[in-house]
Enzyme design. Structure first.
Site, PDB file in Angstrom:
ATOM      1  N   LYS A  56      30.196  -5.187  -7.944  1.00  0.00           N
ATOM      2  CA  LYS A  56      31.421  -5.292  -7.364  1.00  0.00           C
ATOM      3  C   LYS A  56      31.833  -4.285  -6.354  1.00  0.00           C
ATOM      4  O   LYS A  56      31.054  -3.207  -5.982  1.00  0.00           O
ATOM      5  CB  LYS A  56      32.249  -4.872  -8.774  1.00  0.00           C
ATOM      6  CG  LYS A  56      32.332  -3.550  -8.996  1.00  0.00           C
ATOM      7  CD  LYS A  56      32.864  -3.121 -10.579  1.00  0.00           C
ATOM      8  CE  LYS A  56      32.811  -1.943 -10.748  1.00  0.00           C
ATOM      9  NZ  LYS A  56      33.453  -1.640 -12.501  1.00  0.00           N
ATOM     10  N   TYR A 286      45.089  19.239  12.465  1.00  0.00           N
ATOM     11  CA  TYR A 286      46.583  18.950  12.288  1.00  0.00           C
ATOM     12  C   TYR A 286      46.730  20.013  11.014  1.00  0.00           C
ATOM     13  O   TYR A 286      46.234  20.305   9.938  1.00  0.00           O
ATOM     14  CB  TYR A 286      46.632  17.617  11.592  1.00  0.00           C
ATOM     15  CG  TYR A 286      46.360  16.701  12.726  1.00  0.00           C
ATOM     16  CD1 TYR A 286      46.912  16.578  14.072  1.00  0.00           C
ATOM     17  CD2 TYR A 286      45.364  15.514  12.402  1.00  0.00           C
ATOM     18  CE1 TYR A 286      46.826  15.539  14.831  1.00  0.00           C
ATOM     19  CE2 TYR A 286      45.429  14.492  13.556  1.00  0.00           C
ATOM     20  CZ  TYR A 286      46.133  14.463  14.783  1.00  0.00           C
ATOM     21  OH  TYR A 286      45.937  13.610  15.515  1.00  0.00           O
TER      22      TYR A 286
END
Ligand SMILES: *Cc1c(COP(=O)(O)O)cnc(C)c1O
Length: 400
Positions: A56, A286
């Site tokens: 999956k 940042y």
């Protein structure tokens, strides 16, 4: 295709830009030989139980088709996906092994699933939908009834179980389906000291016994995920569902996969995009959440959260030319910074390979620890912006 695209033979499963040897910036190298090895280890461990390779989520980020094919070559007799739509893609790619999907909504294409010979999990409401789809497809559905033995997610509650068995028996009598399996899913198998796994196995045994009493001739009873495969032989039954271990990762905190003979299949690699000398006190990234404590060199790595590495993984380790450095400052969308220290050879390090995790570097688990998550999430979220490069055997020796 241009004459330069020599790697096309290795079939990158995602974007095919940036895969020429001289220009690549980011790649996830997927070692299919390790996938095969992992399947063989587990097949030996659980025999005579069969192995379902769980692919999956695009094979936990590794590429579902390539991993599924390798797993089947190595002895997995089943493939498993969450969604029917994922499973249908495997069929389209030519994978014709037994294949099961277990998470549905009313929009799930059940008729296409039956026509494609998928096995379908049923927890309750799906039963009538599957029966109607079987009628439309003029083909009986192969159904695995799911019992919720304690996880509290999907699956039929024990008090509804006998009713579900009864409804399924009528559809089976009508020729619309065959109940071939009973299964469940474990909640705490990665914490082997906890008692709930015993309770779940007890509840599972009861559910299986009731199904057999109801007259179903079950081909497969299955409950074990990777942690139960590795620690609970009494949970192997007729088949195990191998997810994380297929990719060579350990589900246990503080335990290396090598302890179980498993080898990580994904190596995430980039290369240094810039190096520069900065003074002490230089803010980085940042928010300026890191400041250099001395004159030093900063190295720029062109991978960020758009590539699926977690923004929260400040201080995760990376390996450059055999040395470990730490991510410094906040990871951005496209890039992050490592503090290389004052004693580096700039000319040598610019363009050097950076191994974020995998062979020759830290592990996906190290990144998970830095980000406050689990290794499952680290590999699965590597985004489509990162080209996958399939190799056989140690990637450093594969003709880079
Ligand atoms: C994802 C999944 C697995 C695989 O679990 P791992 O811990 O990765 O081995 C098995 N069964 C079901 C139902 C799943 O959803």
């Amino acid at each position: 295709m241009s004459a330069q695209s020599t790697e096309q033979t290795e079939k990158p499963t995602h974007t095919q830009d940036e895969t020429t040897t001289s220009t690549w910036e980011r790649r996830a190298i997927i070692d299919l030989a390790n996938i095969r090895e992992n399947v063989k280890r587990v097949a030996e461990l659980v025999a005579p139980a069969e192995v379902m390779a769980v692919v999956k989520a695009d094979g936990y980020g590794h590429g579902a088709v390539a991993v599924g094919r390798a797993a089947v070559q190595a002895g997995a007799t089943w493939l498993g996906c969450a969604h029917v739509t994922e499973a249908l893609k495997l069929r389209e790619a030519g994978l014709d092994s037994q294949l099961m999907a277990w998470l549905h909504t009313e929009g799930t294409p059940f008729e296409a699933a039956i026509a494609a010979n998928l096995d379908l999990a049923v927890s309750g409401w799906e039963l009538e939908h599957v029966a109607r789809a079987a009628q439309a497809a003029a083909q009986p559905a192969r159904v695995h009834l799911k019992i919720d033995t304690g996880l509290g997610r999907n699956g039929c509650t024990p008090d509804q179980w006998e009713q579900l068995l009864g409804r399924a028996a009528s559809f089976q009598d009508e020729g619309l389906m065959r109940v071939v399996g009973v299964f469940s899913h474990l909640a705490v198998a990665d914490e082997p000291e906890r008692p709930e796994t015993d309770e779940q196995l007890e509840a599972f045994n009861q559910a299986v016994a009731l199904a057999e009493d109801a007259g179903f001739d079950l081909e497969v009873r299955h409950i074990a995920n990777t942690p139960a495969i590795l620690t609970r032989p009494d949970a192997h039954y007729d088949m195990v569902r191998l997810g994380l271990g297929l990719y060579g990762l350990s589900p246990f905190a503080g335990e290396e996969p090598a302890r179980y003979g498993l080898r990580p299949a994904m190596t995430l690699v980039s290369r240094i995009a810039n190096v520069k000398k900065v003074p002490a006190g230089q803010g980085v990234g940042y928010g300026l959440r890191y400041h250099t404590d001395r004159e030093t060199y900063l190295g720029l790595v062109p991978m960020g959260y758009a590539d699926g590495i977690p923004r929260s993984a400040s201080n995760a380790p990376v390996s450059i030319n055999g040395k470990t450095y730490l991510v410094r400052g906040t990871i951005a969308m496209d890039q992050f910074v490592v503090d290389l220290g004052p004693d580096i050879d700039v000319a040598e390090i610019l363009g050097s390979e950076v191994i974020l995790f995998g062979e020759g570097g830290p592990s996906a688990t190290d990144w998970a620890d830095a980000a406050g998550t689990i290794n499952y999430e680290i590999v699965t979220r590597i985004s489509p912006r990162v080209p996958r490069r399939l190799v056989e055997g140690t990637w450093g020796e594969s003709g880079e």
